[in-house]
Design an enzyme around this catalytic site. Structure first.
Site, PDB file in Angstrom:
ATOM      1  N   ASN A  73       0.830  -1.209   0.000  1.00 27.99           N
ATOM      2  CA  ASN A  73       0.000   0.000   0.000  1.00 27.99           C
ATOM      3  C   ASN A  73       0.862   1.256   0.000  1.00 27.99           C
ATOM      4  OD1 ASN A  73      -2.322  -1.539   0.096  1.00 27.99           O
ATOM      5  ND2 ASN A  73      -2.722  -1.193   2.261  1.00 27.99           N
ATOM      6  N   HIS A 128     -16.136   2.904 -14.498  1.00 24.23           N
ATOM      7  CA  HIS A 128     -15.915   2.194 -13.245  1.00 24.23           C
ATOM      8  C   HIS A 128     -17.172   1.441 -12.792  1.00 24.23           C
ATOM      9  CE1 HIS A 128     -14.780   2.046  -8.808  1.00 24.23           C
ATOM     10  NE2 HIS A 128     -13.698   1.582  -9.394  1.00 24.23           N
ATOM     11  N   TYR A 132     -12.300  -9.583  -0.809  1.00 21.43           N
ATOM     12  CA  TYR A 132     -12.909  -8.253  -0.766  1.00 21.43           C
ATOM     13  C   TYR A 132     -14.364  -8.371  -0.312  1.00 21.43           C
ATOM     14  CZ  TYR A 132      -9.117  -6.045  -3.494  1.00 21.43           C
ATOM     15  OH  TYR A 132      -7.914  -5.556  -3.928  1.00 21.43           O
ATOM     16  N   HIS A 190     -14.963  -3.254   0.839  1.00 18.66           N
ATOM     17  CA  HIS A 190     -14.900  -2.611  -0.471  1.00 18.66           C
ATOM     18  C   HIS A 190     -16.271  -2.138  -0.957  1.00 18.66           C
ATOM     19  CE1 HIS A 190     -14.104  -2.614  -4.960  1.00 18.66           C
ATOM     20  NE2 HIS A 190     -13.067  -1.941  -4.519  1.00 18.66           N
TER      21      HIS A 190
END
Length: 689
Positions: free
Chosen positions: A43, A434, A467, A595
């Protein structure tokens, strides 16, 4: 005047600190603690490649305009970042030492080149000769020659070589670790079968330095690792003759020229070599020059060898088939009759794959349209779509080539899909696609039937195992009509999409219109609160940084609206003292990456609920094609609301290791707590349908 917003980049470091807390937590299994250290490191690398690089570029522009955009002066934010990163690195180093002590209790050791048995020395020489040497390319450094290209994301050994009889003359060299070819970890032979000795690739190479440089006659070597993080952004030129795919390919290559944003090195490195590297890389005191411990590129530790005692995954961490699909022959038959809400990774992703496979083989199915942002490396989604083409279906895939760091992979998928006869759409200029959408059309008895799904996460069966996301399968005609409108806009990239998107009636879509509709929902709650009636909102997103929506949240808090938020990462809001009802916000970092994006508005008891692909960020709301779908069935609304309540309940044990860290890492008045995800599993497993 009270502070209105927190700088997004500082609050992101707060999120990564919470990842580090997972590694600190001794109740977490040892192999997962090591994995969290790897995630933290990975990250941070991406943070420097993108966010820090952006801040440094911003310093070249007018300070007032840029400060407005970043919520503070970039120079001040960078100072805070450097301070926090060094502090976090200290915590990281302490945690890694603690983890190694726990590893030792399980008889797992990391051995360096100085602590090998005779048998291990023999093994390391043979292993290097047979497996590694052909991949090692030493590069000698010279003061009067330019610095060789240093590959981004790679790890390097910096070497100072001397002859013992003449200590004052040194030769410097660097070696890039061939991790791709050889991996980072080597299992060594041990006399005790219960003991596991692991050696890092850099130590294998360092042990063999006298052999590598035998031609020069050096007999004194000091070698330590370092890495360089570079600006990962690239500009897409405006040459209308160049296709988007060509621009992306050119942009990937241009990353080689990115400016360094961080230089991290073993603090024991030869001082003269360190000065030489800093000079050659044109680094200054303004750059992030960070001394660290021996091991770098810790992201590789996400794939640490499976050398620990057998760890049996608890039942609450295993996915299960949604009860609506259990013992059913076809997923399609269920979806046409009712909506089904899948919650990953608790529910199995197999149902999504099965739906596409059924569509591929169903003689009545005529077409499949789907968006793709980040696909799995061996994508079952793609396999199902290719099978559909081979069975005569018309398949359209909106493939977002600009998904950061997945550009090369998506270019590969573009070629493969087109070769199989899939129609590949590449999006709209200046707009990333997206939204997570799929619509399937079939023709039965001269009647068109449409069904599909809308998701908060990528159509990726690998990430669906780790996720936390929602996906609703539906045949609702209004939702399918809106999905078709979005694909209609995507099929006409040269036409302004806003006209088509604005006609969507069920879905809230971006750009522009999702924010307007969210504000309309908040205004209704404000109106109810001012009238003294119940007003409540629950918002779950990955990031909150959009200035307009934050101000609207402030307005709601001033009016007395009960506002609860679950924000995993960036949180730019600040609770003001004069709020009638303070915003209650938590951040969840646990075994699974939260998420999902969910919106809940009480609306006089009607309870409007949406799941979405969009975060509350300006980039999502104004510069991306996004979609939020309503949850319409009462039982699914109840299910989703219960899941939100479970995560927000005060009686769920918070597992924050050090509450003082809140003030160090996150400049916000809101609590930052870890909530157990086991309650979610138990609820879903016991749901009655």
């Amino acid at each position: 005047m009270p502070q209105e917003f927190n700088p997004r980049d500082v609050t992101w470091l707060g999120f990564n600190a919470r990842v580090l807390q997972e590694a600190m937590d001794k109740s977490v299994p040892i192999h997962l603690r090591i994995r969290f250290l790897g995630i933290f490191s990975n990250n941070l690398d991406e943070f420097f490649r993108v966010r820090v690089a952006g801040l440094k570029r911003a310093m070249d522009f007018k300070q007032k305009v840029i400060s407005e955009s970043f919520y503070d002066a970039p120079s001040k934010i960078l100072q805070k970042i450097n301070k926090l990163v060094i502090h976090q690195q200290e915590d990281f180093d302490k945690t890694w030492k603690d983890v190694q002590r726990e590893m030792a209790k399980e008889k797992v050791f990391i051995k360096d080149h100085k602590h090998l048995t005779a048998a291990q020395k023999e093994f390391v020489v043979k292993y290097f000769d047979e497996e590694v040497e052909s991949n090692v390319i030493p590069v000698l450094l010279h003061d009067n020659k330019p610095m060789p290209y240093l590959r981004e994301k790679s790890l390097f050994i910096g070497i100072a070589m001397r002859r013992k009889e003449w200590q004052y003359e040194s030769q410097y060299a660097i070696i890039e670790l061939p991790v791709t070819a050889n991996g980072r970890f080597v299992l060594l032979p041990t006399e005790n079968p219960e003991q596991k000795d692991v050696m890092l690739l850099e130590d294998v190479i360092i042990y063999n330095l006298p052999h590598i440089f035998s031609y020069f006659g050096y007999d004194d070597f000091t070698a330590h690792c370092f890495k360089v993080t570079k600006d990962a952004e690239f500009d897409l030129d405006n040459d209308i003759k160049t296709t988007l795919a060509d621009k992306i390919e050119k942009g990937i290559k241009s990353r080689r020229k990115g400016k360094p944003t961080r230089f991290v090195f073993d603090k024991e490195i030869d001082k003269a070599l360190l000065e030489f590297l800093i000079k050659k890389l044109n680094l200054t005191k303004k750059d992030s020059i960070i001394p660290g411990q021996k091991i770098h590129n810790f992201r590789h530790f996400m794939d640490f060898p499976d050398v620990f005692k057998a760890y049996h995954k608890p039942v609450e961490r295993t996915s299960f088939i949604h009860p609506e699909f259990a013992n059913k022959q076809r997923v399609t038959d269920v979806i046409i009759k009712k909506d089904v809400l899948l919650t990953f990774p608790y529910h199995s992703y197999d149902s999504v794959i099965d739906l596409l496979r059924e569509a591929a083989m169903d003689p009545d199915v005529k077409s499949i349209q789907i968006t793709a942002y980040r696909l799995a490396s061996s994508s079952k989604i793609v396999n199902a779509l290719i099978n559909a083409v081979r069975n005569g279906k018309e398949v359209t895939v909106m493939l977002e080539l600009r998904a950061r760091f997945d550009e090369e992979s998506n270019l590969m998928w573009k070629d493969k899909l087109e070769m199989e006869g899939v129609k590949v759409l590449l999006g709209i200029p200046n707009r990333k696609v997206h939204a997570k959408l799929c619509v399937i059309k079939k023709r039965v008895h001269n009647k068109t039937i449409q069904y599909g799904f809308v998701s908060t996460g990528n159509f990726n069966e690998k990430t669906a195992k780790i996720y936390g996301d929602h996906l609703v399968m539906t045949s609702n005609r209004a939702i399918m009509a809106d999905i078709n409108k979005i694909f209609s806009a995507l099929n006409k990239p040269k036409v302004d999409p806003t006209i088509t998107l604005k006609s969507c009636k069920s879905l809230m879509v971006c750009p522009e219109f999702m924010r307007e509709k969210i504000i309309a929902h908040i205004d209704k709650e404000i109106e109810e609160a001012k009238a003294g009636r119940k007003a409540e909102m629950i918002i779950k997103v990955n990031s909150l940084s959009d200035r307009t929506l934050i101000k609207k949240l402030y307005e709601a808090a001033e009016a007395g609206v009960t506002t609860k938020m679950i924000v995993r990462g960036i949180y730019c809001a600040v609770n003001q003292k004069d709020f009638k009802k303070k915003i209650y916000a938590i951040s969840i970092v646990d075994e699974y990456l939260e998420h999902a994006r969910v919106m809940y508005f009480y609306n006089k008891g009607a309870e409007n609920m949406y799941i979405s692909s969009a975060d509350w960020m300006t980039r999502n709301l104004d510069y991306r094609i996004e979609a939020a779908t309503p949850i319409l069935q009462k039982n699914l609304k109840k299910e989703l609301k219960t899941l939100l309540d479970l995560q927000l309940e005060d009686n769920v044990k918070a597992r924050l290791l050090d509450k003082n860290m809140r003030n160090e890492y996150v400049e916000t008045n809101n609590p930052v707590e870890k909530r157990s995800q086991i309650e979610t599993y138990n609820y879903l497993k016991n749901q009655k349908y």
